[in-house]
Design an enzyme around this catalytic site. Structure first.
Site, PDB file in Angstrom:
ATOM      1  N   TYR A   1       5.514 -25.127  57.557  1.00 42.03           N
ATOM      2  CA  TYR A   1       4.113 -24.728  57.397  1.00 42.03           C
ATOM      3  C   TYR A   1       4.011 -23.223  57.157  1.00 42.03           C
ATOM      4  O   TYR A   1       4.621 -22.414  57.866  1.00 42.03           O
ATOM      5  CB  TYR A   1       3.287 -25.073  58.627  1.00 42.03           C
ATOM      6  CG  TYR A   1       1.988 -24.290  58.687  1.00 42.03           C
ATOM      7  CD1 TYR A   1       0.986 -24.511  57.745  1.00 42.03           C
ATOM      8  CD2 TYR A   1       1.798 -23.292  59.636  1.00 42.03           C
ATOM      9  CE1 TYR A   1      -0.182 -23.758  57.758  1.00 42.03           C
ATOM     10  CE2 TYR A   1       0.623 -22.538  59.668  1.00 42.03           C
ATOM     11  CZ  TYR A   1      -0.364 -22.777  58.721  1.00 42.03           C
ATOM     12  OH  TYR A   1      -1.521 -22.036  58.726  1.00 42.03           O
TER      13      TYR A   1
ATOM     14  N   ALA B   1      26.341 -42.321  33.364  1.00 32.01           N
ATOM     15  CA  ALA B   1      27.206 -43.172  34.174  1.00 32.01           C
ATOM     16  C   ALA B   1      28.637 -43.177  33.655  1.00 32.01           C
ATOM     17  O   ALA B   1      29.592 -43.024  34.425  1.00 32.01           O
ATOM     18  CB  ALA B   1      26.650 -44.596  34.213  1.00 32.01           C
TER      19      ALA B   1
ATOM     20  N   GLU C   1      31.365 -43.787  22.455  1.00 33.63           N
ATOM     21  CA  GLU C   1      29.930 -43.515  22.471  1.00 33.63           C
ATOM     22  C   GLU C   1      29.362 -43.758  21.076  1.00 33.63           C
ATOM     23  O   GLU C   1      29.843 -43.191  20.100  1.00 33.63           O
ATOM     24  CB  GLU C   1      29.651 -42.082  22.916  1.00 33.63           C
ATOM     25  CG  GLU C   1      28.246 -41.567  22.656  1.00 33.63           C
ATOM     26  CD  GLU C   1      27.163 -42.449  23.259  1.00 33.63           C
ATOM     27  OE1 GLU C   1      26.153 -42.705  22.572  1.00 33.63           O
ATOM     28  OE2 GLU C   1      27.335 -42.909  24.416  1.00 33.63           O
TER      29      GLU C   1
ATOM     30  N   ARG D   1      39.553 -36.395  37.874  1.00 34.65           N
ATOM     31  CA  ARG D   1      39.766 -35.432  38.963  1.00 34.65           C
ATOM     32  C   ARG D   1      40.810 -35.935  39.962  1.00 34.65           C
ATOM     33  O   ARG D   1      41.484 -35.147  40.616  1.00 34.65           O
ATOM     34  CB  ARG D   1      38.450 -35.153  39.684  1.00 34.65           C
ATOM     35  CG  ARG D   1      37.485 -34.289  38.884  1.00 34.65           C
ATOM     36  CD  ARG D   1      36.304 -33.867  39.745  1.00 34.65           C
ATOM     37  NE  ARG D   1      35.430 -32.956  39.002  1.00 34.65           N
ATOM     38  CZ  ARG D   1      34.305 -33.315  38.408  1.00 34.65           C
ATOM     39  NH1 ARG D   1      33.910 -34.576  38.462  1.00 34.65           N
ATOM     40  NH2 ARG D   1      33.571 -32.431  37.759  1.00 34.65           N
TER      41      ARG D   1
ATOM     42  N   CYS E   1      15.807 -37.846  30.059  1.00 32.00           N
ATOM     43  CA  CYS E   1      14.496 -37.586  30.673  1.00 32.00           C
ATOM     44  C   CYS E   1      13.852 -36.316  30.123  1.00 32.00           C
ATOM     45  O   CYS E   1      12.641 -36.135  30.241  1.00 32.00           O
ATOM     46  CB  CYS E   1      14.644 -37.470  32.183  1.00 32.00           C
ATOM     47  SG  CYS E   1      15.258 -38.965  32.979  1.00 32.00           S
TER      48      CYS E   1
ATOM     49  N   ASP F   1      22.136 -47.708  33.757  1.00 31.64           N
ATOM     50  CA  ASP F   1      20.932 -48.479  33.446  1.00 31.64           C
ATOM     51  C   ASP F   1      21.208 -49.912  33.022  1.00 31.64           C
ATOM     52  O   ASP F   1      20.268 -50.694  32.855  1.00 31.64           O
ATOM     53  CB  ASP F   1      20.140 -47.783  32.330  1.00 31.64           C
ATOM     54  CG  ASP F   1      19.545 -46.461  32.770  1.00 31.64           C
ATOM     55  OD1 ASP F   1      19.630 -46.142  33.970  1.00 31.64           O
ATOM     56  OD2 ASP F   1      19.015 -45.734  31.913  1.00 31.64           O
TER      57      ASP F   1
ATOM     58  N   ARG G   1      -0.756 -40.251  60.123  1.00 33.69           N
ATOM     59  CA  ARG G   1      -1.736 -40.447  61.199  1.00 33.69           C
ATOM     60  C   ARG G   1      -2.737 -41.535  60.838  1.00 33.69           C
ATOM     61  O   ARG G   1      -3.095 -42.400  61.679  1.00 33.69           O
ATOM     62  CB  ARG G   1      -2.472 -39.141  61.490  1.00 33.69           C
ATOM     63  CG  ARG G   1      -1.692 -38.133  62.294  1.00 33.69           C
ATOM     64  CD  ARG G   1      -2.345 -36.770  62.320  1.00 33.69           C
ATOM     65  NE  ARG G   1      -3.782 -36.816  62.551  1.00 33.69           N
ATOM     66  CZ  ARG G   1      -4.585 -35.764  62.400  1.00 33.69           C
ATOM     67  NH1 ARG G   1      -4.109 -34.601  62.002  1.00 33.69           N
ATOM     68  NH2 ARG G   1      -5.879 -35.875  62.643  1.00 33.69           N
TER      69      ARG G   1
ATOM     70  N   ASN H   1      24.112 -41.417  37.499  1.00 32.52           N
ATOM     71  CA  ASN H   1      25.137 -40.446  37.880  1.00 32.52           C
ATOM     72  C   ASN H   1      25.831 -40.837  39.178  1.00 32.52           C
ATOM     73  O   ASN H   1      27.055 -40.731  39.300  1.00 32.52           O
ATOM     74  CB  ASN H   1      24.509 -39.055  38.014  1.00 32.52           C
ATOM     75  CG  ASN H   1      24.388 -38.342  36.683  1.00 32.52           C
ATOM     76  OD1 ASN H   1      25.368 -37.857  36.140  1.00 32.52           O
ATOM     77  ND2 ASN H   1      23.181 -38.288  36.140  1.00 32.52           N
TER      78      ASN H   1
ATOM     79  N   SER I   1      26.718 -36.941  27.845  1.00 33.65           N
ATOM     80  CA  SER I   1      26.199 -36.289  29.063  1.00 33.65           C
ATOM     81  C   SER I   1      24.976 -35.414  28.801  1.00 33.65           C
ATOM     82  O   SER I   1      25.005 -34.200  28.948  1.00 33.65           O
ATOM     83  CB  SER I   1      27.306 -35.459  29.716  1.00 33.65           C
ATOM     84  OG  SER I   1      28.283 -36.295  30.268  1.00 33.65           O
TER      85      SER I   1
END
Length: 458
Positions: free
Chosen positions: A433, A13, A36, A23, A46, A290, A449, A312, A42
Site C-alpha cells: 500500500y 514450445a 519450421e 543445455r 502476441c 498450443d 470481503r 514456453n 522463437s
C-alpha cells in the site's frame, strides 16, 4: 553414435524444448534438427497486433532468437521453410518438404520426437474461398502478410474484424491506430466472451468509444469481391464494406499431422500428454505448446488454453526430460490479460458458465474501486468480480476490467487461486500500500470481503 532429436515447430514450445535438451546434452551425445514451416523462430505472436498497429516499430523486435542463433550458439540444425508432411512412427522418421526448393522431400530419422506445431486460426469455409485481403493472425508470417496489405497503394480504408475474442479486439484497435474505419462483427451477444457478460459489457462500451462499429448477434455468411479482392463481408443481415478482413474467431490445435500419425487426441482436440509432456502411449514422442491439451487445476477437466506462457513452460519441461533431467507441468488456471486502448481486461480461473458446467455451487461478488488512493492524481476506476465456492469459500475465479494498473492485479488473484485459498483467507493478505499505487484497502481485498459477505461467513 549420437542420439537424434527431431523437433516439429520452431516457435516457443519447440525451441524451448530443443534449447533445454541441448543445455543438458552436448551435440556429440544428442544431435537436434528442428523443422519450421515459416521463416522465423522463437518470436512473440502476441506482439503482432502491436506491431501492425504501430506501437512496435520493427517486426524483428518481436523475435527473441533468430534461426542463426540456434545454429551457431546452440548447435541446433534449424531448417526454416521446411514443412513436415508425415510422421512414420514405425520407421522412426519424419518426412518434410523444402518449400523454397520445389518441395524437395527430406527424410529425417529420430530417436526422440517433439511435436510442437502450435495452433491454427479457426477459418470458416468462406474465409478459404481464395478471395485476397482476408487474414488470420497466428504466425509472424501471417503478420508480415497483413502488414504488407495495409502498406499497399492505395491503402485500405475500411476494415472488418470477424470475432471479438482477444485477437479480435486487439486487431480492431490496431486497425483504428492505422487510421482505418473499423467494424467488429461478433456472432454472440457481446465481444470478449472470455469474461462474464456483465464484465464484457464494459469492454463493448470502450470499443464503441474508440469509434469501432460493434455489431453483435450477427453471423458472417460469405464475402463479396471485386476481381478476387475482398469488397464486403456478407452477413445474415446486410453486407458490410471492407478493404481488409481480419479473422478473430479463435484458434484450434494444429493436429492434422498428429491425426494422420495416430497420436492420441483428447476431447478438446489437442494432443494428450502426461505430466512430463510425453505423448500418451508413445515412448520417445513428446508434445508441447498450443497443440496439446492441459488439465485445469480448478475444474480438473481437460482444456485447451493456447498462450505463450504455457508453451514456453511445456517446452522447457519436455526439454529437461529429454536431456536426462526430471520436470513436470502442473496444469493451468486460465490466467490471461489484454488491453483495449486504455482499458485493461484480465481473468483467472473459471467464468460463471464454466463453474456451472463443472458442477460448482458458488456465489459472485462484484466491486468497483480505484487503482490508487481516490485523492491521488491519476486515480481511475476498476471493476473486480470474484467467484467463490459455497460451503468451502474457495476462490474459483476472478475477472478485472479497469484503467491503468488494473490488469496486473490478476496475478495476486491467480496465486491465491493456484494455492486453493479461500476468500476469507484472502481478506488478510498483506498487499502493498501507498497512495500512488493502491487505496488503503486494495480492490482485491475489497472484493474478497464482499465475497465473504455473500457466503454469509461471520
Amino acid at each position: 553414435m549420437a542420439e537424434r532429436l527431431v523437433v516439429i515447430g520452431g516457435d516457443a514450445a519447440g525451441m524451448s524444448a530443443a534449447s533445454q535438451a541441448r543445455r543438458r546434452r552436448p551435440a556429440e551425445e544428442l544431435s537436434i534438427v528442428a523443422f519450421e514451416r515459416g521463416r522465423f523462430t522463437s518470436y512473440s505472436a502476441c506482439g503482432i497486433p502491436y506491431w501492425v498497429g504501430g506501437l512496435v516499430d520493427d517486426r524483428d523486435d518481436l523475435i527473441a532468437r533468430p534461426p542463426e542463433v540456434f545454429r551457431d550458439d546452440y548447435e541446433i540444425d534449424v531448417r526454416t521453410r521446411h514443412e513436415v508432411v508425415d510422421i512414420d512412427l514405425d520407421r522412426r522418421e519424419v518426412v518434410a518438404v523444402a518449400l523454397d526448393e520445389g518441395r524437395r522431400e527430406v527424410r529425417e530419422p529420430f530417436d526422440q520426437l517433439v511435436y510442437a506445431t502450435g495452433a491454427v486460426p479457426v477459418q470458416p469455409p468462406w474465409a478459404t474461398s481464395g478471395v485476397t485481403g482476408v487474414f488470420g493472425v497466428q504466425t509472424l508470417d501471417d503478420g508480415d502478410a497483413l502488414h504488407a496489405w495495409l502498406d499497399r497503394d492505395p491503402a485500405p480504408k475500411r476494415a472488418v474484424v470477424v470475432g471479438g475474442g482477444y485477437i479480435g479486439v486487439e486487431m480492431a484497435e490496431a486497425m483504428v491506430n492505422r487510421g482505418l474505419a473499423v467494424t467488429l462483427v461478433e456472432r454472440g451477444p457481446q465481444p470478449m466472451s472470455t469474461v462474464d457478460p456483465d464484465m464484457g459489457a464494459l469492454v463493448t462500451d470502450r470499443l464503441s468509444g474508440l469509434g469501432i462499429d460493434v455489431r453483435t448477434g450477427l453471423a458472417v455468411t460469405g464475402l463479396d469481391h471485386r476481381d478476387g479482392v475482398v469488397a464486403a463481408v456478407v452477413t445474415d443481415s446486410e453486407p458490410i464494406p471492407a478493404d481488409i478482413v481480419v479473422l478473430g474467431l479463435g484458434i484450434k490445435p494444429n493436429t492434422t499431422l498428429a491425426r494422420t500419425a495416430r497420436l492420441p487426441l483428447g476431447p478438446t482436440g489437442g494432443v494428450r500428454v502426461d505430466l512430463r509432456m510425453r505423448v500418451v502411449g508413445l515412448p520417445g514422442v513428446w508434445a508441447a505448446g498450443d497443440c496439446v491439451e492441459s488439465v485445469h487445476r480448478v475444474s480438473g477437466q481437460p482444456v485447451h488454453i493456447p498462450l505463450g506462457t504455457h508453451a514456453n513452460k511445456q517446452g522447457r519441461v519436455a526439454g529437461i526430460n529429454i536431456g536426462g533431467g526430471y520436470a513436470t507441468f502442473p496444469g493451468v488456471i486460465g490466467t490471461a490479460v489484454t488491453r483495449v486502448c486504455d482499458l485493461e481486461v484480465a481473468r483467472t480461473g473459471l467464468l460463471s458458465t464454466e463453474a456451472d458446467a463443472a458442477g460448482f455451487s458458488f456465489v459472485t461478488a462484484t466491486v468497483e474501486s480505484t487503482n490508487r488512493a481516490g485523492y491521488f492524481p491519476g486515480a481511475d476506476f476498476m471493476t473486480i468480480k470474484l467467484l467463490a465456492e459455497r460451503g468451502t469459500g474457495r476462490l474459483l475465479g476472478a475477472q478485472i476490467v479497469g484503467k491503468s494498473e488494473a490488469a496486473k492485479r490478476i496475478d495476486a488473484l491467480a496465486v491465491a487461486l493456484w494455492n486453493n485459498m479461500t476468500v476469507e483467507e484472502m481478506v488478510g493478505l498483506d498487499l502493498g500500500y501507498a497512495p500512488p499505487y493502491a487505496p488503503v484497502w486494495d480492490p482485491v481485498l475489497i472484493a474478497a470481503r464482499k465475497a465473504v459477505d455473500a457466503l454469509g461467513v461471520k
